[in-house]
Each structure stands twice: as structure tokens, then as C-alpha cells.
Design an enzyme around this catalytic site. Sequence first.
Site, mmCIF file in Angstrom:
data_model
loop_
_atom_site.group_PDB
_atom_site.id
_atom_site.type_symbol
_atom_site.label_atom_id
_atom_site.label_comp_id
_atom_site.label_asym_id
_atom_site.label_seq_id
_atom_site.Cartn_x
_atom_site.Cartn_y
_atom_site.Cartn_z
ATOM 1 N N ASP A 51 0.864 -1.179 0.000
ATOM 2 C CA ASP A 51 0.000 0.000 0.000
ATOM 3 C C ASP A 51 0.899 1.227 0.000
ATOM 4 O O ASP A 51 1.848 1.328 0.806
ATOM 5 C CB ASP A 51 -0.904 0.009 1.226
ATOM 6 N N ASP A 84 -4.430 2.410 -4.702
ATOM 7 C CA ASP A 84 -2.964 2.461 -4.625
ATOM 8 C C ASP A 84 -2.413 1.209 -3.956
ATOM 9 O O ASP A 84 -1.349 1.233 -3.352
ATOM 10 C CB ASP A 84 -2.514 3.716 -3.876
#
Length: 700
Positions: free
Chosen positions: A568, A611
Site C-alpha cells: 500500500d 494504490d
Amino acid sequence: MGSKDGVGVLAPFVGGTYYGTLVAGTLTAAAAQKLPLFAIQTLDAAADLTVSGGSPAFDASVAWDHIGGFVVFADAVNPSYLHRLGRAGKPVVLVGHTVAGLNRPAVLADNGNGMRAAVTHLIREHGCSRIAFTGFLEASDIRERHEAYLEVLHEHGLTPGPLLPATSNIEMGIEWTAADWLRHGRQDALVAATDRNAIGAQRALAASGLNCPDDYLLTGFDDLDRSSFVRPELATVAQPLDAMGRLGVDLLVREMRGEPVPPVEHRLPTRFVRRTSCGCTAFAERLPELPTADPRRRLAIRLADVVVFDSGIDPVATGAIVADALDAAAVVPAAEVLHTLLAASPTQETLRVICRAVQEYAASTTGALRGIQDIVMFLGRSFNRLQLGDQLHLRSLISVNYDLSITLLHRREVDPRDPSWLALTPATAGAIALRDRAGDLVRTPGWRRHPGPAIPAGPTSAEAFPPDELIEATDPGKAIFVVRAKVSESDRGWLALVDRVENRVEDGRELVNQCAALLTVALDRREQEARLLWAAQSDRLTGLPNRSSFTAALPAAVGRPGTVLFMDLDGFKQVNDTLGHHSGDELLIQVADRIRHCLRESDLAARFGGDEFVVLLRDTTPGAALNNLIDRLRTAISAPYQLGDRTAQIGVSIGYADCATGMSADQLLRDSDTSMYRAKAGRTGAAIPADRGLLVQDRL
């Protein structure tokens, strides 16, 4: 002769009743000289014959390395291509046409005398005085026919009828209507420049209720097979197509061997064939009257009417043999000779004339009646067998086309690039050259039906295609066909195969043309399916596999050595908020590239969403190697990014789960996700502390 000994043929189509018969003649002559024949189709696969004067789209120098000279048929290429051949030192012989400004030998049918016979017949035998003409006058042979038409009318003191122009030499070239026909007043007859023009004109007039021969008489030119089967049977002018092809090759080979060949026209005789459409409605019931009473002379004249005059059969000698056999009551010899005539032209018209001619001779001579019924029955059975042979042949072609369509378009295990699917056809060898992304030609491994040297794969050029190994696989009596694998805008390359000439189907319906078309469509479909599959399994922004693709692949790794990484990005939201979504998208693309560079080919990386990225490391277990990889990923992802005129820097939190533990795919994802959040919370997974956030700088 050296390495460029082959005889090239350039034709709009390399088979069919018209062009196929011409190709068959060239093959006979080339085989007699023990030279390979390359039949090159200049129209795209599955194209319609809608050009006249040559297709400007054909500019490839295909097979030039193997060919010493070319026989060029009408409408094959445009004049600029012919001039290129001349500059390359390759002699050319034109067949069926001439080209202004090109000083080359030409083999032509006697268009003038053929047309003169047709128009004279309409005037003298049927009293026609108003005769219209239709044809595509931009072709040299059509202009000759039109000029002969005008000359005959002038000789008989008649005013030419209306000129109804055609846009091509085929049925679709007739774009005028019955209204255009009637605008010029009542016409007795229509002279069409080609059989296909005649058939198109008949359809146009029939659509308005005008029927041939009741409302007008009609003649064509070419004597295609279908001319005797359409209704009404089409009167026409027969051309010596086979002989034209043979003579073209003979002249070409002489020049290839250094002999002087004058650039003159060579005219071969034509013959008018009367049928129902020209008003000879009685031809189906009785034979026309003859000026001689001599039975043998009459028999020879009757048989001459059905002899294919470029077949080498002498009607006078044949008539004498038949007459002697009939006089001696030798049924079998007579029947066998007559069968040869019938086999050369297996039509109902030929059968009728032969049978009536034999009966006429028998009725006019003493002792020739014995066995006549047996001969007629033998000929009837022969005709049925010949017709059955054609029917079986056409059924076989339909079956082959069906099998090819199913195999290439629907069987997923068949690779169209592998020409072994040609085993479904009568071909004996095949090769494919396909264009790569750079536009260069690359051969795939070839195929051959019989044992012999392999036809290898590798880069090639159009000039060198087909390869030598395919040429060496050519059997006697077969040609090397080369067709562009191009349908509409899709140009895939070239297909070459070794096979016999197909001249019993319509032009453009021959098997080699269908093979090239199906190959092109099959490659297009496979590519389209691959694009759709990629779109379904890939992330459009980064090009990495998407979430569904990754989760589909993960179960196969359960219980095996491997590791799932869950990543992440730290600070990504600030990039979107500060620089905008476009810069955020560019950042994600660059992150994906950095991940790819850190991994092996065996590893699988995917964008999981937003993301978040996931990675499956095959054969990598927790330990030093895994830690080193995680460090490389952190370093690479955390390095500054150039986004337009701004610089941004982010961090990444990474967690992992061990595949070898045997937990399920869902559990592996949950555990790696949990591990990532532990890393993020403990700041141990982030190369840059989360509270550092985004560093944005102007480019200096």
C-alpha cells in the site's frame, strides 16, 4: 538457366472458370519445360473482381528471387508495376490484353473476328437492325470488340445502337437499368462485351419484365461454363484460353533463354457459339442446315461445332474415325472417340450435338445403323458420370471449406499460423509469412504432406517468399500459388501452397483464395480475443494484471513454496490532492514499472485496486532472500518521481503471507493485508515515515 528459373503468372485470381483455365494452360507449358510455375494473385483474399486495368494496391515484388519472367493476365496489375518488372530485367508477356506504351509480346484472342461473327449472325440470321452494345471500354480487349461491332454495322449500312457503358467486366458492372435501355427506343438485340456483362444485363432487363429472347436477343463473349447453363442459354464467342496460356509461357521461356522474341501481337482464333439467347431457339431440338450432302463432311462439321478448339482435337480426323467405326459396326471404338469429345466439353449442348450428328450419319449411310442406340446410351451414361464427377468435386470443395471454417475459426487448439491445417485440403505443401509489429515478414514453420526436408521458420522478404524448401516439394502437374493474406484493411502477410489448378468454380471462389481469407480472419479473431482477454484480466492504467486475474492465479500457489506480498502506497492521496488525478495516474504507472523491474519473469504482480499492489513470488519463502527483495521494492518505490514539472516522493508499506502454510487463497490475501497494516501502523513497513507525507518540489 539459373536460380531464377521459375515462370511467374500475375492474375487477379489464380483459379476459376476464366482465370483458372488460363493458369492451367500456363502450367501445362511450364511443366513441359520442367520449370516451376508461380501463380500470384494480385487481388486481396476474398476480394471481388471490381477493378479493370490492374489493382494499384498490388505493388509487392513477391517471389521475384525465384522467377525469371512473368506472364501477365488482363486486370492483374497496373502499368507502373509492369514498368518495374522491365527495369528489374524480368521479361513480360501479356495475355488477353495490351498496354499502351509497353513494347512487349502479347497473346490475344481474335476479338475482332469473334465479335464480327456474333453481330453478323444477329443481322443475317435474325434480321436485327437495331443492336445496342454494353461493355467496359477502358479495357483494350473490350475496345477491340466494340470497334468490330461498329465495323459490321457500318458494312451493313446500319446505324449503331446506343452504347450502354459498364463499369467493369462482371455482372456488377451493369449499372444501367431498363429505363436507360428503353430511352433509346426499341432495340432488337444487345451485344455484351463479356458473358458476365451479358448475364448482368439480362438480370437488369428482366427486373422490368423484359425477357430474352422474346423481347430482345442477346450475345456475350468468353463462353464461360455457366453460359450453357443459364436460362436462356447464352450465345457467346468462345476464346482459346488454354492455348493462350500455353503460348504465353512458350514466348516467355524463349526470351528467358536469350532468344529474340519480337514485341508483336499473337492472335488466336475465336468461334461464335449460337444458343437460345441469340434467337436460335431451335438449336435444342434440331441441328442447323448444312450446305453439303456428303455424310462424312457433315459429320466432321457437326463435331467441329463441339470441339474445344484449343484442345488439340482434329474434328476432321475424329469424324473419319467415327465414320469408319460406324460403317464397320464397331460400337466401342466409336463410343470411346466420342467420349473424348464429350469429356473435353461436358455440357448438354455437346451431348445433344454429338448424338444428333451420329444419328444423322447413320440415317444417311448404309450399314451404319447397327449399334447407334448403344452409342447414344453410352454417351448418356458418360455424360452422367462426368456431371456426377463435377457434382462430387463441388461437394468436396464445400465440405473442405466447411471443415476449414470450423477448424480455423472455432477450434481453439488450432494455431492458424501453423499451416498444417492445409492437410484438410488437397494441397501438398504450404508456408505462411506473417508481418510482425515492425512490419517485417517472418515465416512460421511450413507443412508438407509427404516426407521430405522441413520447411523452416525464420525472417524472410517478399522477394524470397515462398522458401526454397516449399518449391522443392512441388509435385508434377501442380503449381505454387501465392496469395496475400489480406481482407479489407487487415494485411497479415502471405500464404503459399502447392496444389493443382482449380478451374471448375467461379473466379475468386477457388480454394487457395478461401484459405488465405480464412487465415486472415482467423488471425484477426485470435488477436481480437487476446485483446479482450487482456482487457478483462489487466489493469488499463498500469498494464499489470488486475485483481480478478491475480485471485484466479493464486489458488495454484496454495501449499507450494512462495510468498504473497501486499503493498500500500504511503502518501499517494496527497499527490492526488496536490497535483491532481492526472499526476496521480502517472505516479501509479511509474510505480508499476518499478515493481516490474524488481521482480523475476516467474513472479506475478498485479494492481489490486486504488494504490494497492499485490505480488506472488513463486519459490520464494520467508527469509533473507525475501527480506532483500522487500528492501529493493521499498527503495525503488520510495525514490523521487518526476511528474511533469514537479517532483514527488512517497513511501510504501509491505506485508506478506507464506503460501507453503497451506492456507486458502482468500486467507493468504487477508493475512498479507493484515501484515501490511501492521507494518504501516508500526512504521516498520514504510521506507518513509507516514507522517512525512508528500514532498513536492518545483523542477529547477
